[in-house]
Design a protein around this motif. Sequence first.
Motif, PDB file in Angstrom:
ATOM      1  N   ASP A 165       0.820  -1.208   0.000  1.00 30.59           N
ATOM      2  CA  ASP A 165       0.000   0.000   0.000  1.00 30.59           C
ATOM      3  C   ASP A 165       0.856   1.261   0.000  1.00 30.59           C
ATOM      4  O   ASP A 165       0.553   2.228  -0.694  1.00 30.59           O
ATOM      5  N   ARG A 166       1.949   1.243   0.759  1.00 30.90           N
ATOM      6  CA  ARG A 166       2.820   2.429   0.815  1.00 30.90           C
ATOM      7  C   ARG A 166       3.578   2.617  -0.500  1.00 30.90           C
ATOM      8  O   ARG A 166       3.745   3.748  -0.969  1.00 30.90           O
ATOM      9  N   ALA A 169       1.120   3.913  -2.998  1.00 29.38           N
ATOM     10  CA  ALA A 169       0.771   5.300  -2.692  1.00 29.38           C
ATOM     11  C   ALA A 169       1.876   6.255  -3.139  1.00 29.38           C
ATOM     12  O   ALA A 169       1.597   7.323  -3.703  1.00 29.38           O
ATOM     13  N   LEU A 173       1.294   9.140  -5.841  1.00 33.34           N
ATOM     14  CA  LEU A 173       1.474  10.539  -5.470  1.00 33.34           C
ATOM     15  C   LEU A 173       2.583  11.213  -6.273  1.00 33.34           C
ATOM     16  O   LEU A 173       2.630  12.451  -6.353  1.00 33.34           O
ATOM     17  N   VAL A 238       5.885   8.973   2.996  1.00 32.20           N
ATOM     18  CA  VAL A 238       4.951   7.994   2.426  1.00 32.20           C
ATOM     19  C   VAL A 238       5.440   6.570   2.656  1.00 32.20           C
ATOM     20  O   VAL A 238       4.711   5.728   3.187  1.00 32.20           O
ATOM     21  N   GLU A 243       2.355   8.098   5.469  1.00 34.01           N
ATOM     22  CA  GLU A 243       1.538   9.304   5.384  1.00 34.01           C
ATOM     23  C   GLU A 243       1.150   9.585   3.931  1.00 34.01           C
ATOM     24  O   GLU A 243       2.007   9.608   3.053  1.00 34.01           O
ATOM     25  N   VAL A 244      -0.136   9.786   3.694  1.00 29.02           N
ATOM     26  CA  VAL A 244      -0.651  10.084   2.353  1.00 29.02           C
ATOM     27  C   VAL A 244      -1.297  11.469   2.390  1.00 29.02           C
ATOM     28  O   VAL A 244      -2.338  11.658   3.019  1.00 29.02           O
ATOM     29  N   ASP A 245      -0.664  12.414   1.733  1.00 29.64           N
ATOM     30  CA  ASP A 245      -1.135  13.800   1.745  1.00 29.64           C
ATOM     31  C   ASP A 245      -1.844  14.103   0.430  1.00 29.64           C
ATOM     32  O   ASP A 245      -1.223  14.516  -0.551  1.00 29.64           O
ATOM     33  N   LEU A 246      -3.155  13.902   0.425  1.00 29.01           N
ATOM     34  CA  LEU A 246      -3.939  14.163  -0.783  1.00 29.01           C
ATOM     35  C   LEU A 246      -4.056  15.659  -1.065  1.00 29.01           C
ATOM     36  O   LEU A 246      -4.182  16.067  -2.220  1.00 29.01           O
TER      37      LEU A 246
END
Length: 272
Positions: A165-166, A169, A173, A238, A243-246
Amino acid sequence: MSAGGPKRQSALLTVTRFEAERRLRTTAIAGAALAAYGILFVWVGPDLAGGEGMQQLLDAMPPVLNALLGFESLASLEGLLAGEYYTFGWLVGLAGYIAYSAAGSVAGDVETGRMDTLLAAPVSRSSVLLGNYLALLVPIVGVNVIVAPILYVASAIVGDPLAVDRLAALHALSIPYLLCWSAIGLLLGVVFRRSRVAGRIALGLVFGAWLAESVLAVSDFSVAGAVLPAYYLDPSAVLVDGEVDLLAAGVLLLATAAFVGIARQLFTRRDL
């Protein structure tokens, strides 16, 4: 409804498809090169990150230098990849390639006279510009699709599998980040019209922006880095911290739309 809309859409798709096909080979080469570079990190990563020598080296380094270059995260495979591979391979290397390609996509055609031939056909300037830009999705998406699964398989083989998942992501991103740099490169190509000049400026901006953001991040003026694309993509946050900063991705997409819009306005109004 007038026929102009469908015709413009058809012309845009035709230009995009033609330019995209021209980028397939270089995309495959870039993806293979970055995958091989990443496999090297994965291969030596477990021994390097888990060794006492690495920790002693980190302890001996000045804290400011560790923070500036991301050395503090090298104690794990994820940290090694984020701090070194993705920093230099993605934030600088791939972004530089994308920005350079974007800068030369239109400027090169104008410089060689190919643009005059294109515009002699029933196609608008806007379609040509946007088609060239959309074609950059081939290397932007293609390299990410090639590299991510290869790195995961390689990490699983060495017994230290990355979090799927990381990893996914981070690659997802990175697309807004690369789109932003491609838009900046496109604008530079429209402004300077000479592919080599525009490309060199684009490369310089990518490296300079990354270096400036890295310095600002460890200073009391870190908020000033918000004007730089690298501020909105932190591989360590990430891949290591999950951490996922949308919101950051949204800011990059808005900046992308702004740069492309400015490039379109200049290209459609200026003499070639």
